[in-house]
Write an enzyme that holds these catalytic residues in place. Structure first.
Site, short mmCIF file in Angstrom:
data_model
loop_
_atom_site.label_atom_id
_atom_site.label_comp_id
_atom_site.label_asym_id
_atom_site.label_seq_id
_atom_site.Cartn_x
_atom_site.Cartn_y
_atom_site.Cartn_z
N GLU A 1 46.46 40.16 39.43
CA GLU A 1 45.12 39.81 39.87
C GLU A 1 44.90 40.13 41.34
O GLU A 1 45.83 40.18 42.14
CB GLU A 1 44.83 38.33 39.61
CG GLU A 1 45.79 37.37 40.28
CD GLU A 1 45.49 35.92 39.90
OE1 GLU A 1 45.41 35.10 40.82
OE2 GLU A 1 45.35 35.63 38.70
N CYS B 1 45.89 31.40 43.74
CA CYS B 1 46.88 32.41 43.38
C CYS B 1 47.43 32.21 41.97
O CYS B 1 48.02 31.18 41.65
CB CYS B 1 48.01 32.38 44.40
SG CYS B 1 49.22 33.66 44.15
#
Length: 348
Positions: free
Chosen positions: A89, A335
């Site tokens: 990501e 995250c």
């Protein structure tokens, strides 16, 4: 198939020479890719057809496939898939007058921070230089006319555990022939690998970028509980190397401190953090990050009043600090969160 974005300019010149191409052709390709964000040889009009055909036989541009794009008012989260099927990501953060890109450096992470969603699935592998650069290119192509100004290595993974590939990516980012980003606009965020921080300090490319260190606790015992890596990279060793780290003029090291309710958020913790910094307060600034809740993790965000109390103690000691609330909470912006959600859906 090779990826253009895996090469610095000098490396690409050498590779082109091996293929019988003039070295200056590498500079032409670099200009198309990093100045105009063109990643199709057919659109590179200053290359002859013969050259374009040869390059298409040997090179491609995108090692990543864009799987998803999820937008919130203050951030856009991208999910990419690698050629070998891993998911990573990237987050584009919308600041008041510019864009910051948060890139990943590994698939998963071996550091094992207990408050981080990326750690849940362990480390799979390092990202290549091309996979790091492609995050930037694809997001910039998506962005269009507006430009990404800042890059932070604060996504999935520990950048200093993938030193060579991260270093080469930074070299391409700051090269005048590459992305030509200011070194002041790039930040490497590390969990505190002491040997690699020492290496950074001696590296002509890496020592010029910003350094951020994930601290998160003010005692060795607590830090070991939150960040297992610190068993071999002690708090004492870390602070010693940071206090002696050579900084460019007017720069500071950022100490990142994730505030977790009932774990490390008391005024006493703030007092001990101030003591840890001691007389070196002009060398550091503290980034207070309220924990971003995750259903897979056993922690909570502190109350705003407790966050302000913590901050007030640091101000009392004259320590520069700011509170950063996670951008992109609506899109699982912390995250590893959106990736974790995607992996869980795949396993159902």
């Amino acid at each position: 198939m090779e990826f253009v974005t895996n090469y610095t300019l000098e490396e690409l010149k050498k590779r082109f020479t091996e293929l019988g191409l003039e070295p200056y052709r590498a500079k032409q390709v670099f200009r198309w890719v990093y100045k105009k964000f063109v990643t199709d040889f057919e659109k590179m009009t200053d290359l002859g057809k013969k050259h374009r055909e040869l390059l298409k036989e040997h090179f491609a541009f995108h090692p990543l496939e864009k799987l998803d794009r999820v937008e919130a008012p203050d951030a856009v989260k991208y999910l990419f898939k690698t050629k070998d099927g891993h998911i990573l990501e990237t987050v584009l953060i919308k600041e008041r007058d510019h864009y910051t890109l948060c890139v990943s450096s590994q698939i998963g992470c071996a550091v094992g921070c207990t408050f981080c969603a990326t750690a849940l699935d362990g480390l799979k592998r390092n990202l290549s230089t091309a996979e790091i650069i492609d995050q930037y290119l694809q997001v910039q192509q998506d962005l269009g006319e507006e430009k990404i100004r800042n890059v932070v290595f604060m996504g999935m993974g520990e950048p200093l555990a993938n030193y060579e590939n991260v270093r080469k990516a930074v070299e391409i980012m700051v090269s005048p022939e590459g992305l030509d980003l200011s070194k002041r606009r790039i930040t490497i965020s590390t969990s505190g690998i002491v040997a690699q921080i020492k290496r950074m300090a001696q590296d002509p490319v890496m020592k010029e970028v910003n350094l951020a260190v994930s601290l998160n606790a003010v005692s060795q015992k607590k830090r070991e509980e939150l960040m297992p890596l610190t068993k071999t990279n002690t708090l004492e060793e870390l602070m010693e190397v940071l206090k002696n780290y050579p900084l460019p003029k007017y720069r500071r090291i950022t100490l990142e401190y994730v505030l977790i309710k009932g774990v490390n958020d008391s005024p006493n913790d703030a007092e001990r953090l101030a003591k840890l910094i001691g007389r070196h307060k002009k060398k550091f600034k503290v980034n207070l990050i309220p924990f971003n809740p995750d259903p897979n993790l056993p922690y909570e965000r502190p109350a705003l009043t407790d966050i302000m109390k913590f901050q007030k103690v640091l101000w009392k000691y004259g320590i520069s600090n700011f509170v950063r609330f996670s951008k992109g909470v609506e899109v699982f912006g912390a995250c590893g969160q959106l990736r974790t959600q995607r992996l869980q859906l795949q396993r159902v």
